[in-house]
Design a protein around this motif. Structure first.
Motif, PDB file in Angstrom:
ATOM      1  N   ALA A 108       0.846  -1.206   0.000  1.00  0.00           N
ATOM      2  CA  ALA A 108       0.000   0.000   0.000  1.00  0.00           C
ATOM      3  C   ALA A 108       0.876   1.250   0.000  1.00  0.00           C
ATOM      4  CB  ALA A 108      -0.928  -0.025   1.212  1.00  0.00           C
ATOM      5  N   VAL A 109       1.557   1.486  -1.104  1.00  0.00           N
ATOM      6  CA  VAL A 109       2.551   2.552  -1.184  1.00  0.00           C
ATOM      7  C   VAL A 109       1.925   3.924  -0.955  1.00  0.00           C
ATOM      8  CG1 VAL A 109       4.234   3.700  -2.681  1.00  0.00           C
ATOM      9  CG2 VAL A 109       4.019   1.197  -2.705  1.00  0.00           C
ATOM     10  N   ASP A 110       0.886   4.257  -1.694  1.00  0.00           N
ATOM     11  CA  ASP A 110       0.301   5.600  -1.596  1.00  0.00           C
ATOM     12  C   ASP A 110      -0.331   5.840  -0.236  1.00  0.00           C
ATOM     13  OD1 ASP A 110       1.001   6.399  -4.242  1.00  0.00           O
ATOM     14  OD2 ASP A 110      -0.606   5.131  -4.999  1.00  0.00           O
ATOM     15  N   ASN A 111      -0.960   4.833   0.320  1.00  0.00           N
ATOM     16  CA  ASN A 111      -1.552   4.972   1.647  1.00  0.00           C
ATOM     17  C   ASN A 111      -0.474   5.227   2.696  1.00  0.00           C
ATOM     18  OD1 ASN A 111      -3.856   4.759   3.540  1.00  0.00           O
ATOM     19  ND2 ASN A 111      -2.773   2.940   4.257  1.00  0.00           N
ATOM     20  N   GLN A 142       2.638   7.502  -9.068  1.00  0.00           N
ATOM     21  CA  GLN A 142       1.511   6.666  -8.632  1.00  0.00           C
ATOM     22  C   GLN A 142       1.308   5.441  -9.527  1.00  0.00           C
ATOM     23  OE1 GLN A 142      -1.795   9.473  -8.312  1.00  0.00           O
ATOM     24  NE2 GLN A 142      -1.204   9.939  -6.201  1.00  0.00           N
ATOM     25  N   ALA A 143       2.363   5.028 -10.203  1.00  0.00           N
ATOM     26  CA  ALA A 143       2.281   3.847 -11.065  1.00  0.00           C
ATOM     27  C   ALA A 143       3.517   2.962 -10.942  1.00  0.00           C
ATOM     28  CB  ALA A 143       2.080   4.263 -12.523  1.00  0.00           C
ATOM     29  N   GLU A 144       4.709   3.553 -11.165  1.00  0.00           N
ATOM     30  CA  GLU A 144       5.922   2.741 -11.177  1.00  0.00           C
ATOM     31  C   GLU A 144       7.040   3.287 -10.297  1.00  0.00           C
ATOM     32  OE1 GLU A 144       7.031   0.742 -15.016  1.00  0.00           O
ATOM     33  OE2 GLU A 144       5.828   2.385 -15.842  1.00  0.00           O
ATOM     34  N   TYR A 145       7.231   4.608 -10.268  1.00  0.00           N
ATOM     35  CA  TYR A 145       8.430   5.154  -9.651  1.00  0.00           C
ATOM     36  C   TYR A 145       8.136   6.266  -8.650  1.00  0.00           C
ATOM     37  CZ  TYR A 145      10.650   2.706 -13.545  1.00  0.00           C
ATOM     38  OH  TYR A 145      11.041   1.744 -14.439  1.00  0.00           O
ATOM     39  N   ILE A 173       8.520   0.531   0.941  1.00  0.00           N
ATOM     40  CA  ILE A 173       7.589   0.981  -0.103  1.00  0.00           C
ATOM     41  C   ILE A 173       8.265   1.033  -1.471  1.00  0.00           C
ATOM     42  CG2 ILE A 173       6.145   2.287   1.502  1.00  0.00           C
ATOM     43  CD1 ILE A 173       7.508   4.850   0.396  1.00  0.00           C
ATOM     44  N   GLY A 174       9.559   0.675  -1.532  1.00  0.00           N
ATOM     45  CA  GLY A 174      10.241   0.683  -2.815  1.00  0.00           C
ATOM     46  C   GLY A 174      11.710   0.350  -2.669  1.00  0.00           C
ATOM     47  N   MET A 175      12.382   0.159  -3.810  1.00  0.00           N
ATOM     48  CA  MET A 175      13.810  -0.153  -3.849  1.00  0.00           C
ATOM     49  C   MET A 175      14.533   0.884  -4.719  1.00  0.00           C
ATOM     50  SD  MET A 175      15.746  -3.689  -5.041  1.00  0.00           S
ATOM     51  CE  MET A 175      15.453  -3.451  -6.818  1.00  0.00           C
ATOM     52  N   THR A 187      16.069   7.526  -8.013  1.00  0.00           N
ATOM     53  CA  THR A 187      14.876   6.902  -8.586  1.00  0.00           C
ATOM     54  C   THR A 187      14.605   5.585  -7.877  1.00  0.00           C
ATOM     55  OG1 THR A 187      15.237   7.900 -10.756  1.00  0.00           O
ATOM     56  CG2 THR A 187      13.840   5.944 -10.678  1.00  0.00           C
ATOM     57  N   VAL A 188      13.378   5.420  -7.415  1.00  0.00           N
ATOM     58  CA  VAL A 188      12.962   4.257  -6.634  1.00  0.00           C
ATOM     59  C   VAL A 188      11.828   3.553  -7.373  1.00  0.00           C
ATOM     60  CG1 VAL A 188      11.883   3.505  -4.459  1.00  0.00           C
ATOM     61  CG2 VAL A 188      13.616   5.338  -4.448  1.00  0.00           C
ATOM     62  N   ILE A 189      11.936   2.228  -7.559  1.00  0.00           N
ATOM     63  CA  ILE A 189      10.808   1.478  -8.095  1.00  0.00           C
ATOM     64  C   ILE A 189       9.859   1.163  -6.952  1.00  0.00           C
ATOM     65  CG2 ILE A 189      12.016  -0.763  -7.917  1.00  0.00           C
ATOM     66  CD1 ILE A 189      10.398  -1.601 -10.452  1.00  0.00           C
ATOM     67  N   ARG A 190       8.585   1.434  -7.151  1.00  0.00           N
ATOM     68  CA  ARG A 190       7.586   1.240  -6.110  1.00  0.00           C
ATOM     69  C   ARG A 190       7.499  -0.245  -5.737  1.00  0.00           C
ATOM     70  NH1 ARG A 190       2.866   5.031  -6.137  1.00  0.00           N
ATOM     71  NH2 ARG A 190       1.654   3.130  -5.803  1.00  0.00           N
ATOM     72  N   GLN A 191       7.247  -0.495  -4.448  1.00  0.00           N
ATOM     73  CA  GLN A 191       7.180  -1.869  -3.967  1.00  0.00           C
ATOM     74  C   GLN A 191       6.040  -2.656  -4.607  1.00  0.00           C
ATOM     75  OE1 GLN A 191       9.177  -3.439  -1.521  1.00  0.00           O
ATOM     76  NE2 GLN A 191       7.851  -4.444  -0.017  1.00  0.00           N
ATOM     77  N   ASP A 192       4.892  -2.029  -4.812  1.00  0.00           N
ATOM     78  CA  ASP A 192       3.782  -2.753  -5.418  1.00  0.00           C
ATOM     79  C   ASP A 192       4.115  -3.169  -6.845  1.00  0.00           C
ATOM     80  OD1 ASP A 192       3.754  -0.117  -6.261  1.00  0.00           O
ATOM     81  OD2 ASP A 192       1.640   0.254  -5.804  1.00  0.00           O
TER      82      ASP A 192
END
Length: 359
Positions: A108-111, A142-145, A173-175, A187-192
């Motif tokens: 739940a990255v955005d939350n 809100q999609a990938e990064y 929430i990301g790497m 630049t971080v790739i979102r965990q989801d």
């Protein structure tokens, strides 16, 4: 571009229950370089390592798991998932040491960002300790990064932090994938997105372990499952010691015994000794003392010392004979220490070719 500023709250070492164990990725040089980061996660009965593809391409073969206890591992079969993300099977780390299952890692990255009081990058130092840096999220597609920069002026996100986890109050929430040389923005790739990519791949292939790895083990009475010292390059070969089950093993020696844990593949059979092949290994790198330990429980090992012996090599081979006994796991503690307990300096490496049981 939307800028989100968070109040700094120090939570050194805190992680949530759904948190993958992190690792520092090490080069195969002597001495090794810290070239990046990654994280371990379980998928079924497999322990997997996820890290940026460019870190692996820079020679990331070995790694050290977070924590004060020395737990080293190496990557085996690897798959490029695209977008600078790769997934590997590992050796040297069991499921119990692997961290949380991939299925329960937070998504739940955005939350998390909406309710965050602190955002940090979390990384592992070469000695297994945890490092953290407070950061600001400056963009979220809100999609990938996500894109981040240090919260404290003067701090920098440097190249060796690639693979660090971006965390919000203990949840990843990301790497981190990369950092722009001039702007310093990471630049971080979102965990989801990352986990969806990994799970789609794993559902297609099931098991990431090479089929021929099991075939290789059928030719041996032992399977190496764990080690507590860093494998390094052989003096006689340019090959990397990433397949420790089938190649010359050479370890950094820091004045304490090197522990190698093995699973016995000859189920139900008693063993009466250990044979150590060090042919071709320089005399000064051959182990001098062997302590043999055994456990009858493979799930929760309870180690009992069986015998300690000074090794005498004849034509490059040494043996230790014991009273016949059955065990599921063996631990070999190899050292350069003399019988008086002194360390034979300036020995800094310890090497063997092969270790087998005697029926």
């Amino acid at each position: 571009m939307r800028s989100i500023v968070f109040v700094l709250m120090l939570m050194i070492g805190y992680i949530s229950n759904g948190f993958a164990a992190q690792v520092v990725v090490l080069s195969n040089d002597t001495p090794p370089r810290e070239i990046g980061q990654g994280f371990l996660t379980a998928y079924g009965n497999q322990c997997l390592l996820i890290m940026p593809t460019h870190v692996a391409q820079e020679g990331g073969v070995n790694f050290r798991r977070e924590g004060r206890v020395s737990i080293f591992g190496s990557v085996s079969n690897g798959h490029d998932l695209g977008d600078d993300v790769s997934l590997f099977s590992v050796r040297g780390v069991n499921i119990g040491q692997c961290g949380s299952s991939m299925s329960i890692l937070p998504r739940a990255v955005d939350n998390k960002l909406r309710n965050a009081r602190a955002v940090q990058t979390r990384f592992i130092n070469g000695d297994g300790t945890i490092g953290q840096m407070a950061v600001v999220v400056v963009d979220n597609d809100q999609a990938e990064y996500l894109r981040i920069k240090p919260l404290i002026e003067g701090e920098q996100i440097f190249k060796g932090l690639s693979g660090s986890l971006l965390t919000v109050e203990g949840d990843a929430i990301g790497m981190l994938l990369s950092v722009h040389a001039r702007s310093g923005v990471g630049t971080v790739i979102r965990q989801d997105t990352l986990l969806k990519k990994a799970e789609q791949f794993l559902r297609q292939i099931g098991n990431v372990v090479k089929e021929n790895e099991d075939v290789d083990q059928q030719q041996s009475s032992l399977k190496l499952i764990a080690w507590d010292s860093l494998p390094i390059k052989s003096t006689t070969s340019d090959s990397e010691s990433k397949d420790l089950s089938t190649s010359t093993m050479r370890f950094a020696y820091a004045g304490k015994p090197v522990s190698l844990d093995y699973e016995l593949l000859t189920k139900g059979n008693a063993l009466s000794g250990i044979r150590i092949d060090a042919r071709g290994i320089p005399e000064e790198e051959r182990p001098k003392i062997l302590e043999l330990m055994a456990s009858s429980n493979a799930t929760s090992p309870s180690w009992n010392s069986v015998k300690t012996q000074r090794l005498e090599f004849v034509d490059g081979v040494a043996t230790m004979m014991i009273a016949p006994r059955r065990a599921k796991l063996l631990r070999l503690k190899l050292s350069h220490a003399t019988t008086s307990g002194a360390t034979s300096t300036p020995d800094v490496y310890l090497g063997v070719n092969d270790i087998q049981t005697l029926p």
